[in-house]
Design an enzyme around this catalytic site. Structure first.
Site: not given
Ligand code: HXC
Ligand code: NAP
Length: 293
Positions: A22, A47, A73, A75, A105, A113, A156, A197-198
């Site tokens: 990532g 990805r 990926d 996964r 999310f 689901s 968390y 991280p917060g």
């Molecule tokens: C309910 C949802 C949904 C939503 C997706 N789904 N979004 N369900 N509410 N908002 C469902 C879809 O319908 C599907 O289920 C399944 O989840 C998979 O969705 P896809 O879109 O096919 O998955 P994919 O393309 O692999 O994308 C993964 C993703 C997407 C997690 C949904 O958001 C993503 O690519 N995220 C990567 C970056 C990311 O999330 N960054 C944030 C990290 S922040 P069905 O049943 O319909 O097939 C973090 C911070 C933590 O971790 C702490 C903060 C303080």
């Molecule tokens: P981000 O920019 O969305 O980073 C997530 C990264 O993961 C993206 O670059 C995404 O790239 C990659 N990723 C997602 N699914 C993947 C997959 N299947 N295979 C390979 N790469 C994948 O969000 P961020 O805030 O910088 O988060 C970074 C880390 O910090 C995460 O572990 C998150 O949980 C942690 N964190 C963040 C916060 C915050 O406040 N920002 C707080 C606590 C913890 P692609 O979509 O291109 O694959």
């Protein structure tokens, strides 16, 4: 002194090769930029090939360092094994793995689901497992030592959190993996640590955790005793220290960098902060009046 300054001495990571999953966005990109400035070679993966190619070019130009972008990926174990191979072909060996890739999310859990829940578990927990197992097995087979795994979790992971239950479940697993392998694989010369991280604003997190006007409605800075969110360089400083040889005796630790956010939510009487100064005179008098009762 300004907390956004760069902390480590120049060349602190010289000669090291670091894989950041990532690494093409958000905190992964910030860590990558700083690792490069400190002399490391960095392999970034995600990805999205186009995205990481552009970031690799940008960071090479910005820092003069060497970045390799490898689509992967996390996964899928076969893709992770290919990442190990490509990184080693390019740089000879890998010294550090940063498990940063994540998916998340907000959602009431009953709306998810089964596949939605699995998707988060697969990226965060299974993805970290895949990378840790593939790199760990490689290092053990090659008899390479002085390796570091740094996992990015969240606070968390131990408090749990409503509305991000798959992420909380997965991050708790990652923390357990960190502490377990810190003991089991120390004999192979590996260290395992985590950063919790917060709130650090990134597009990836904020789009999915605070969509629309939730950003204004739930100003996360207000939840933090220090009354601000984190700066990316602060996290990059901590990560650089934890992957460097300066932290050689730190193993199995999770370091929180959240301005005191999670403790504020935990302490039973922390909400008394809202009581105005004048009211304390009255409250004190009431308490003192009960003496001997
Ligand atoms: C309910 C949802 C949904 C939503 C997706 N789904 N979004 N369900 N509410 N908002 C469902 C879809 O319908 C599907 O289920 C399944 O989840 C998979 O969705 P896809 O879109 O096919 O998955 P994919 O393309 O692999 O994308 C993964 C993703 C997407 C997690 C949904 O958001 C993503 O690519 N995220 C990567 C970056 C990311 O999330 N960054 C944030 C990290 S922040 P069905 O049943 O319909 O097939 C973090 C911070 C933590 O971790 C702490 C903060 C303080
Ligand atoms: P981000 O920019 O969305 O980073 C997530 C990264 O993961 C993206 O670059 C995404 O790239 C990659 N990723 C997602 N699914 C993947 C997959 N299947 N295979 C390979 N790469 C994948 O969000 P961020 O805030 O910088 O988060 C970074 C880390 O910090 C995460 O572990 C998150 O949980 C942690 N964190 C963040 C916060 C915050 O406040 N920002 C707080 C606590 C913890 P692609 O979509 O291109 O694959």
């Amino acid at each position: 002194m300004d907390y956004t300054q760069k902390m480590m001495q120049a060349d602190a990571l010289k000669g090291k090769t670091i894989v950041v999953t990532g690494g093409g966005s958000g905190l992964g990109k910030a860590m990558t930029a700083y690792f490069l400035e400190l002399g490391a070679n960095v392999v970034i993966s995600s990805r999205n090939q186009e995205k990481i190619d552009l970031v690799a070019k940008e960071l090479c130009e910005q820092t003069g360092g060497s970045v390799l972008a490898v689509p992967c990926d996390v996964r899928h174990y076969d893709q992770v094994e290919a990442l190990v191979k490509k990184a080693c072909e390019a740089y000879g060996s890998v010294d550090v793995l940063v498990n940063n890739a994540a998916g998340n999310f907000i959602s009431p859990t009953e709306r998810l689901s089964s596949n939605a829940f699995d998707t988060i578990i697969d990226i965060v927990l299974k993805g970290t497992k895949n990378c840790t197992l593939a790199f760990g097995k490689h290092w053990i087979a090659q008899k390479e030592t002085q390796k570091v795994v740094l996992n990015i979790v969240t606070t968390y992971a131990w408090t749990g959190s409503a509305y991000v239950v798959p992420s909380a479940t997965a991050k708790a697993g990652v923390l357990a993996m960190t502490r377990s392998l810190a003991v089991e694989w120390a004999k192979y010369g590996m260290r395992f640590n985590a950063i919790a991280p917060g709130p650090f604003p990134t597009k990836g997190a904020w789009d999915r955790l605070l969509p629309g006007n939730l950003k204004e409605q739930f100003d996360l800075a207000k939840k933090v005793p220090l009354k601000r969110v984190g700066a990316h360089q602060e996290l990059a400083n901590l990560a650089a220290y934890l992957v460097s040889d300066f932290s050689a005796y730190i193993n199995g630790e999770v370091i929180t960098i959240d301005g005191g956010e999670w403790l504020k939510g935990a302490g039973q009487f922390n909400l008394l902060e809202d009581i105005p100064e004048e009211l304390w005179d009255m409250l004190e008098a009431m308490i003192r009046a009960k003496k001997g009762n």
